[in-house]
Motif scaffolding. Structure first.
Motif: not given
Ligand code: NAP
Ligand code: MG
Length: 404
Positions: A286-291, A301-307, A320-329, A332-335
Motif C-alpha cells: 500500500l505504501a507504493m500506491m499512488t493516487s 489532485e495528487y496524494e498517497a493512497a495510504h493513510g 522510537e525510530e520509525t521506518s515509514t515509506n515516503p514513496m507514495a507521498t 504525489a509531489w513529483s506528479g
C-alpha cells in the motif's frame, strides 16, 4: 545550481501524524534545495480543520478548482476516538470526500513498480491503474434491519408525475434491506474522467460491471460509457491506437490476472474500493500506491493512497525510530509538479518530476529501502533504513541527476 522556476502556485495541503512529519522531510530534502517552490498552503491537519470549522478544506478544494493542480498529505478522518483525542467541536467529514464533492472527480490509483519486487501475479509487467467512481452506490445507501414479518417496497414519486412502486420482498421473518442510487451526471463525469485519463497516459481503458444481473442499474453505467465513448473519444482513441471496451466484471477479473498490465480498469465505487486493495497488495505494498483525483474539467489532485500511518506516529512520539515509506507521498509531489510544469510549459519542472521519480527507483534498486519493503524483495540483501536516511539516499541520487 540555479533553482527551478515556477509560475503558478501549486495548492499544497498539509496533513496529519506520520505523513505530516514526512511531508516536511520531503520538502526540506528533496524540493526546496532545487525548486523555487511556489505553493498556496492549506493546513488540513485536524487541529486547523477544527479551528476553522472545516472551512479550510473547502477553501483548499476551491483553490484546486482555481489553479488546476493540488498535492495533498494524508489526513485523519475523525471517528469517535479522534473526537476525544483532538477535543473536536464536530466529527468533521473526510477531507477527501469534501474535496471530491467540490471537484467531482474520479480517483485513479496505480502502483509504483520496481525490478526487485515481483508482483504476486508473475505475468504482470506493467502497472495496472484502477479508476474508481467515487460517488454513490453502497457509500450513499440506505439500510434497514427488518425486525419482523412484513412487506418491503421500492417507491419513486416523480415531480412531473412519474411513479414507481414494486415489492422488494414479502418478509416472512426478520431480515435486511438496502437501497442504493446513482446519478447520470455523476456517471457521465466518471466516464469523461476515465477517457481523458486514458488519452493522457496513452493506455487502454477497460470498464466492467455486472449488467447481466443488474439490467437497469449497471446497464445504465455501461450505456453511458458507450455513448460518451462514441460521441466524444472514439476518434482520438483510434488515432492513438488505444482500445476501450466493456466486459462483465467476472470476465474482467480473469483477464486482469492473465494480462501483462499496462491499462486502466474502471470500476464502480465498491468494486474499485475492493479491487484497488487487491491490485496494490498483489503488486507489493500500500505504501507504493499512488493516487490522483482527476476532474472532468481537467483539474488534478495528487496524494498517497495510504493513510496517516498512526501506529508509526505514536512510536515516533515516544522517540522510537520509525521506518515509514515516503514513496507514495514523494510521488504525489513529483506528479503534481510535473503536471504543473506541463500546464505552464515549464520543461525544467517536468524534468524535475521525472528525475525525482528516477532517483527514488534507483535508491530502491540499489537495495536501500524502508522496513515495509525489505521482506518483499527478491534476489538481493536489502539495507533497511529509517525514513530520513531513505530520503537522503534519494537526495544524493537526485543531486547527481540534476548536476547540483
Ligand atoms: P494507514 O495509515 O494507511 O496505515 C495502515 C498500516 O499500513 C500501517 O499501520 C502500516 O502497517 C501500513 N502502512 C501504510 N502506509 C505505510 C507507509 N507509508 N510506510 C509503511 N507502512 C505503511 O491506515 P489506518 O491506520 O487505517 O489509518 C490511519 C489514519 O489515516 C486514520 O485516521 C484514517 O482516517 C486516515 N486515512 C487517511 C487517508 C487519506 O488521507 N487519503 C486514507 C486512509 C486513511 P504496519 O503498522 O504494519 O507497519
Ligand atoms: Mg478499500
Amino acid at each position: 545550481m540555479e533553482k527551478i522556476r515556477m509560475t503558478t502556485p501549486l495548492v499544497e495541503m498539509d496533513g496529519d501524524e506520520m505523513t505530516r512529519i514526512i511531508w516536511k522531510m520531503i520538502k526540506d530534502e528533496l524540493l526546496l534545495p532545487f525548486i523555487d517552490l511556489k505553493t498556496e498552503y492549506y493546513d488540513l491537519g485536524l487541529p486547523k480543520r477544527d479551528e476553522t470549522r472545516d472551512q479550510i478544506t473547502k477553501d483548499a478544494g476551491n483553490a484546486i478548482k482555481k489553479y488546476g493542480v493540488g498535492v495533498k498529505c494524508a489526513t485523519i478522518t475523525p471517528n469517535a476516538q479522534r473526537m476525544t483525542e483532538y477535543n473536536l467541536h464536530e466529527m468533521w467529514k473526510s477531507p477527501n470526500g469534501t474535496i471530491r464533492a467540490i471537484l467531482d472527480g474520479t480517483v485513479f490509483r496505480a502502483p509504483i513498480i520496481i525490478d526487485s519486487i515481483k508482483p504476486v501475479v508473475k505475468n504482470w509487467e506493467l502497472p495496472i491503474t484502477i479508476a474508481r467512481h467515487a460517488y454513490g452506490d453502497l457509500y450513499k445507501g440506505t439500510e434497514y434491519r427488518v425486525p419482523e414479518k412484513g412487506k418491503a417496497e421500492l417507491v419513486f414519486t416523480g415531480e412531473n408525475g412519474a411513479s414507481f412502486r414494486e415489492t422488494v420482498y414479502d418478509f416472512e421473518c426478520p431480515g435486511i434491506l438496502q437501497s442504493i442510487y446513482n446519478k447520470d451526471t455523476s456517471i457521465e463525469s466518471f466516464a469523461h474522467s476515465c477517457f481523458k485519463y486514458a488519452l493522457n497516459t496513452k493506455q487502454d481503458l477497460w470498464f466492467s460491471a455486472k449488467d447481466t444481473i443488474s439490467k437497469k442499474y449497471d446497464m445504465n453505467f455501461r450505456n453511458i460509457f458507450q455513448r460518451i465513448y462514441d460521441e466524444c473519444y472514439k476518434e482520438e482513441f483510434e488515432k492513438l491506437g488505444l482500445t476501450y471496451f466493456y466486459t462483465l466484471i467476472d470476465d474482467a477479473v480473469a483477464r486482469v490476472i492473465r494480462s501483462k498490465g499496462g491499462f486502466i480498469w474502471a470500476l464502480k465505487n465498491y468494486d474499485g474500493d475492493v479491487m484497488s486493495d487487491m491490485v496494490s497488495t498483489a503488486f507489493g505494498s500500500l505504501a507504493m500506491m499512488t493516487s490522483v483525483l482527476c476532474s472532468p474539467d481537467g483539474k488534478f489532485e495528487y496524494e498517497a493512497a495510504h493513510g496517516t500511518v498512526t501506529r508509526h506516529y505514536y512510536k515516533y512520539l515516544q522517540g522510537e525510530e520509525t521506518s515509514t515509506n515516503p514513496m507514495a507521498t514523494i510521488y504525489a509531489w513529483s506528479g503534481a509538479l510535473r503536471k504543473r510544469g506541463e500546464m505552464d510549459g515549464l520543461t525544467d519542472l517536468v524534468n524535475f518530476g521525472n528525475k525525482l521519480e528516477e532517483a527514488c527507483v534507483e535508491t530502491l534498486n540499489d537495495g536501500i529501502m524502508t522496513k515495509d519493503l525489505v521482506n518483499l524483495v527478491e534476489g538481493q540483501k536489502p539495507t533497511a533504513v529509517n525514513t530520513i536516511e531513505f530520503i537522503r539516499a534519494i537526495r544524493a541520487r537526485l543531486e547527481k541527476k540534476l548536476g547540483a
